[in-house]
Design an enzyme around this catalytic site. Structure first.
Site, PDB file in Angstrom:
ATOM      1  N   ASP A 252     110.786  -3.776 -58.188  1.00 33.17           N
ATOM      2  CA  ASP A 252     109.588  -3.863 -57.349  1.00 33.17           C
ATOM      3  C   ASP A 252     108.701  -2.624 -57.446  1.00 33.17           C
ATOM      4  OD1 ASP A 252     110.165  -6.401 -56.465  1.00 33.17           O
ATOM      5  OD2 ASP A 252     111.291  -5.725 -54.731  1.00 33.17           O
TER       6      ASP A 252
ATOM      7  N   TYR B  52     110.000 -10.958 -49.645  1.00 33.66           N
ATOM      8  CA  TYR B  52     110.732  -9.945 -48.882  1.00 33.66           C
ATOM      9  C   TYR B  52     109.794  -8.893 -48.296  1.00 33.66           C
ATOM     10  CZ  TYR B  52     115.688 -11.023 -49.559  1.00 33.66           C
ATOM     11  OH  TYR B  52     116.931 -11.587 -49.483  1.00 33.66           O
TER      12      TYR B  52
END
Length: 637
Positions: A297, A381
């Site tokens: 990420d 998320y």
């Protein structure tokens, strides 16, 4: 040449301003490096060498340099630049080899282009029609491709999974269209493959957070109010925070997010720079649809550009100081993200206490901590990163994972890599592995790291009753020796000591890294993800400081073939004793999803702690005042 405003930074590590970003991108344009199809992928402060920062004094000139990554969307070619704002010139211009070096991170503009490409693709439309779905109602989720097929090397590829959305208020994550995956070349704007491996029913139950869909008992709770009638105990001046003996400078980077610079207590340095330098989320489902699922990420998505705007009373409570963050958008213009960083203090229960039978002492001091945090949302998320500073000299990092689990159709017990979390809805097993980069400076830059284990002592003449145990200190003298894993059976910790500084007892001053003993990367050693996320195969790496070594998986993680970052950093096997050392600590979650994680996941926690060991001569929280709260009885009241 376009005239640029001179830098006005008051410190070498001052955060970039909107004016500096504008000046830097103008210099790049004036150098003829920006085509009509060019986009700025990343713009961030190129920090000076540590020795230069430590040598700088107020009033000295400040050289301001920026690192910029460019992508030509027409060709897929990337450039890596260093721009001197002070000098008004590009001082480094490197072309990125898309095969050997990997690709620059994925742009929002590239993500946004995916769904129109697939809507127009006959094979994708046919796969949706086969399942009775209108392609217009299928949300296309583009995900980083990893490095698996030679014919993809040098091309900007994403892999795409579909999720059905019945209406604008429907949550697509509840309805994965499993069995189908598309591969898209985002530079050419074409689908290179649509694989329809199997046909599973699309889960039908909605994820609306309403009682008719997901009934739940009502919890009657009275309000809690946090009040500080005299205001907060911290001060903030020019991004420098001071609180209870602590002092540090707040930094922020579009790639790493919140950065703590020059963290000290009582005028003594502890950490020169602390950040979350990378994270990887590897999935465990070997299905032909999902075997490639693993996301970096930080390095692939530049995750801090998705930071949330925090709101008083929701994300933070009490007397809050917010910091806005300024980053560059994909056209190189400054973009201000309001209320990105939250600073506040919290009561943290009993700090120390004793009631004595001999002198009738009855003393209690409450602990308090300073909280510096930010939250970022990456697709499904949401991640919060909370740094805590305590009155007893402890430093703690807590990562909070919440949001919505990534879903699949549930294939039954014969597929043991997912949990059924709702009727027909699965959630594949996965890990969230973070890498904290801790550029240490424990009372100075000459530090040594010792691995400390508890050791059983066998029965002997000196231990006749077998009750003895001791500890073993092993110095990590070279980078080849400093690649370690946790061991809860011996309570393993790592002590960072300054051998040239001692406390009043003659012991070297130090701080201890206490890990949480969570699993490291579980993928096979021969796997692609093991090669690309080698940093996550060890709990601790220690390296000699090098300003070019910023990211544990390498500078260009997207589609990198592997062995980037830490494996390269330690190849020279540099000595580490009484040296300027950087610790890279892997921590995180191994997530076997539960039904309780649906439809929104309760926050899960991971992190680590740095505790002083001989750094102070005695308990540093002795000076904490007695509580003056009206809720506490006191002889002084």
């Amino acid at each position: 040449m376009t005239l640029t405003a001179p830098p006005t930074a008051t410190h070498p590590l001052a955060r970039l301003t909107a004016e500096e970003i504008t000046a830097a991108t103008a210099i790049v344009r004036d150098a003829g490096l920006v085509e009509e199809s060019s986009k700025f992928v990343y713009v961030g402060l190129e920090e000076p060498h540590k020795r230069d920062v430590l040598a700088w004094t107020p009033g000295d000139p400040v050289e301001r340099r920026v690192r910029a990554l460019l992508l030509d969307r027409a060709t897929g070619n990337g450039r890596d630049l260093t721009v001197s704002i002070t000098g008004g010139e590009v001082v480094r211009d490197d072309e990125i080899d898309g095969v050997a070096d990997g690709q620059v991170p994925i742009l929002d503009a590239e993500f946004e282009a995916i769904e129109p490409i697939l809507v127009a693709d006959e094979k994708w439309a046919a796969a949706m029609a086969k399942r009775g779905l209108d392609v217009a109602n299928v949300r296309c989720v583009p995900l980083s491709a990893g490095s698996y097929f030679p014919d993809e090397h040098g091309h900007r590829i994403v892999r795409v999974l579909g999720f059905h959305q019945a209406d604008p208020t429907d949550l697509p994550w509840a309805h994965p269209v499993d069995g189908v995956v598309a591969y898209v070349d985002i530079t050419r704007g074409v689908t290179t493959a649509v694989h329809d491996h199997f046909d599973l029913p699309v889960p039908a139950e909605r994820a609306d957070l309403t009682p008719d869909v997901h009934p739940s008992p009502v919890r009657d709770l009275k309000p809690i109010e946090i009040t500080q009638p005299e205001g907060p105990s911290f001060t903030v001046e020019d991004d420098v925070v001071r609180w209870a003996g602590w002092e540090f400078r707040v930094g922020f980077d579009a790639r790493e997010g919140l950065v703590l610079n020059q963290l000290s207590i009582d005028g003594r340095s502890v950490v020169h720079r602390a950040s979350i330098a990378e994270m990887v989320v590897p999935y465990a489902d070997p299905s032909p649809v999902r075997f490639w699922q693993n996301y970096f990420d930080v390095g692939e998505y530049v995750f801090a550009r998705y930071s949330n705007s925090l709101q008083l009373g929701c994300d933070c409570l009490g007397e809050i100081h917010y910091f806005d963050a300024v980053i560059a958008d994909e056209d190189g213009a400054p973009r201000t993200m309001p209320n990105t960083i939250c600073l506040h203090e919290e009561d943290y229960g009993v700090g120390w206490k004793h009631t004595d039978m001999f002198n009738e002492m009855a003393e209690t001091r409450r602990s308090r901590r300073l909280v510096i945090s930010f939250f970022t949302t990456i697709g499904n998320y949401d991640y919060g990163f909370y740094w805590y500073l305590y009155t007893d000299g402890t430093i703690q990092l807590e990562s909070k994972a919440t949001g919505i689990v990534f879903t699949s159709a549930y294939r039954g017990e014969e597929h043991p890599y997912a949990t059924e979390i709702a009727p027909g809805l699965g959630a594949p097993f996965h890990q969230h592995l973070f890498s904290a980069r801790l550029d240490m400076a424990v009372d100075g830059v000459g530090n040594t790291v010792h691995e400390v284990d508890a050791v059983r002592v066998p029965i002997s003449d000196t231990n006749p009753h077998g009750n003895a145990f001791t500890r073993k200190l092993t110095p990590l003298t070279r980078e080849s020796e400093a690649q370690r894993v946790t061991d809860a059976t011996v309570g393993r910790t790592w002590h960072i000591v300054n051998p040239s500084k001692t406390n009043r007892l003659g012991q070297p001053v130090g701080y201890a890294l206490h890990p949480e003993n969570s699993p490291v990367l579980l993928a096979d050693d021969e796997s692609s993800i093991h090669q690309r996320a080698t940093f996550s195969t060890k709990s601790l790496w220690v390296t000699a400081y090098d300003p070019a070594e910023r990211y544990p998986a390498g500078d260009f993680v997207n589609q990198h073939p592997g062995e980037g970052g830490l494996p390269t950093f330690v190849a020279d096997d540099a000595p580490l004793e009484d040296a300027d050392v950087v610790l890279w600590h892997t921590f995180g979650l191994t997530h076997f999803p539960r039904p309780e994680d649906w439809p929104v996941m309760p926050t899960d926690y991971s992190g680590f702690t740095l505790k002083p060991v001989g750094f102070f001569d005695r308990n540093p929280a002795l000076g904490t005042p007695r509580s003056a709260s009206s809720h506490c009885a006191s002889d002084d009241a």
